[in-house]
Enzyme design. Sequence first.
Site, PDB file in Angstrom:
ATOM      1  N   ARG A  89       7.947  -1.544  -0.561  1.00 13.79           N
ATOM      2  CA  ARG A  89       6.898  -1.529  -1.583  1.00 13.79           C
ATOM      3  C   ARG A  89       6.791  -2.911  -2.224  1.00 13.79           C
ATOM      4  O   ARG A  89       5.718  -3.352  -2.609  1.00 13.79           O
ATOM      5  CB  ARG A  89       7.218  -0.483  -2.658  1.00 13.79           C
ATOM      6  CG  ARG A  89       7.156   0.939  -2.151  1.00 13.79           C
ATOM      7  CD  ARG A  89       7.353   1.951  -3.268  1.00 13.79           C
ATOM      8  NE  ARG A  89       7.283   3.316  -2.775  1.00 13.79           N
ATOM      9  CZ  ARG A  89       8.335   4.038  -2.388  1.00 13.79           C
ATOM     10  NH1 ARG A  89       9.546   3.533  -2.448  1.00 13.79           N
ATOM     11  NH2 ARG A  89       8.184   5.267  -1.942  1.00 13.79           N
ATOM     12  N   ASP A 149       8.546  11.533  -6.480  1.00 12.08           N
ATOM     13  CA  ASP A 149       9.927  11.518  -5.987  1.00 12.08           C
ATOM     14  C   ASP A 149      10.583  12.879  -6.216  1.00 12.08           C
ATOM     15  O   ASP A 149      11.333  13.385  -5.375  1.00 12.08           O
ATOM     16  CB  ASP A 149      10.727  10.408  -6.684  1.00 12.08           C
ATOM     17  CG  ASP A 149      10.187   9.013  -6.342  1.00 12.08           C
ATOM     18  OD1 ASP A 149       9.649   8.864  -5.230  1.00 12.08           O
ATOM     19  OD2 ASP A 149      10.288   8.109  -7.180  1.00 12.08           O
ATOM     20  N   ARG A 152       9.312  15.414  -3.685  1.00  5.45           N
ATOM     21  CA  ARG A 152       9.980  15.246  -2.380  1.00  5.45           C
ATOM     22  C   ARG A 152      11.383  15.847  -2.427  1.00  5.45           C
ATOM     23  O   ARG A 152      11.807  16.560  -1.514  1.00  5.45           O
ATOM     24  CB  ARG A 152      10.042  13.752  -2.028  1.00  5.45           C
ATOM     25  CG  ARG A 152       8.685  13.215  -1.656  1.00  5.45           C
ATOM     26  CD  ARG A 152       8.718  11.746  -1.288  1.00  5.45           C
ATOM     27  NE  ARG A 152       7.425  11.372  -0.713  1.00  5.45           N
ATOM     28  CZ  ARG A 152       6.849  10.185  -0.872  1.00  5.45           C
ATOM     29  NH1 ARG A 152       7.457   9.244  -1.570  1.00  5.45           N
ATOM     30  NH2 ARG A 152       5.685   9.941  -0.316  1.00  5.45           N
ATOM     31  N   HIS A 176      10.549   3.354  -8.703  1.00  2.00           N
ATOM     32  CA  HIS A 176      10.028   3.968  -7.483  1.00  2.00           C
ATOM     33  C   HIS A 176      10.418   3.070  -6.318  1.00  2.00           C
ATOM     34  O   HIS A 176       9.679   2.201  -5.911  1.00  2.00           O
ATOM     35  CB  HIS A 176       8.506   4.068  -7.605  1.00  2.00           C
ATOM     36  CG  HIS A 176       7.868   4.872  -6.523  1.00  2.00           C
ATOM     37  ND1 HIS A 176       8.373   6.054  -6.056  1.00  2.00           N
ATOM     38  CD2 HIS A 176       6.727   4.670  -5.819  1.00  2.00           C
ATOM     39  CE1 HIS A 176       7.579   6.535  -5.123  1.00  2.00           C
ATOM     40  NE2 HIS A 176       6.579   5.714  -4.960  1.00  2.00           N
TER      41      HIS A 176
END
Length: 310
Positions: A89, A149, A152, A176
Amino acid sequence: MRRNKVTIVGAGNVGATCAHWIASKELADVVLVDIVEGMPQGKALDLMQSGPVEDFDLRVVGTNGYEETKGSDVVVITSGVPRKPGMSRDDLLATNKKIVGDVSTQIAKYSPDAILIIISNPLDAMCHVAKHVTKFPRERVVGMAGVLDTARYKTFVAMELGVSVEDVHGMVLGGHGDTMVPLPRHTSVAGIPLTELLPKEKIDAIVKRTANGGAEIVSLLKTGSAYYAPAASSVAMVESILKDKKRVLPCAVLLNGEYGHKDLFIGVPVVLGARGVERVIEMKLNADEKAMLDKSANAVRELVTALKLE
Ligand code: APR
């Protein structure tokens, strides 16, 4: 009375899917903004035309400018480039800094009272960019990462135990990225501590898969990054704000001494309501959990330093 109005900047995978979910929940009129000519207009018209089938009465418009976004209650910023396989990211930093900066300037001009939800990555750093450019108070700049998150994490726990996701409760804190902080000690299944239901190795594997959750999807898709769960997570935040639900959700917020950090966006539990981030909830972390959160904070701080915001 007027309907709520939500602007979504970036009508790509995440943005268009957000619009879809907002419409199907009949939450607000939607304005889709993108730089690609015709695309947001086409997607908006297409989505509007599903109204008679799905029974929603909303106005959905697409545009390449900001006039239409005027007076939005909530603005979701997804514009930017997504990850490709092999990219982290953080590799998106410079490109998305410029995009998120430009977009936020326009948004602040046309919707000075809006609540901003940032989705573009690297998430925590992009929150800093939006906050810096708009000078909005911290209540009105919030990043979407923890909800995703956590989603998930809960998915993997439910899959492992063969139970309904509805009965899995827990939270993922931190930035993140690879240093996110899942909290098995605070995870339960219908009130039963996860630590009583699964051995440590299984929990460790779930935690690892959660931290790698975005990359797993990038490597499967090959041409972009996840969008269904990111969009659903963003819409949960939009809904909590528009309906003043005051849900307790892990979101990236500018800390002001909470959890021992200051002037840093990091994922912690907040109360999300009509005023945006109405409260930061400080939960008791043990030494290991605090060390993980600090590590995550350091990773965010490094990126923020690299941003060189003046
Ligand atoms: N203004 C408006 N829209 C822009 C701008 C800009 N300055 N720059 C890029 N866009 C648009 C692109 O044209 C594209 O349609 O943003 C959209 C991004 O969509 P996708 O490429 O499909 O990316 P997506 O998967 O939606 O991810 C968007 O969310 O999860 C994060 O890391 C991800 O930062 C990425 C973002």
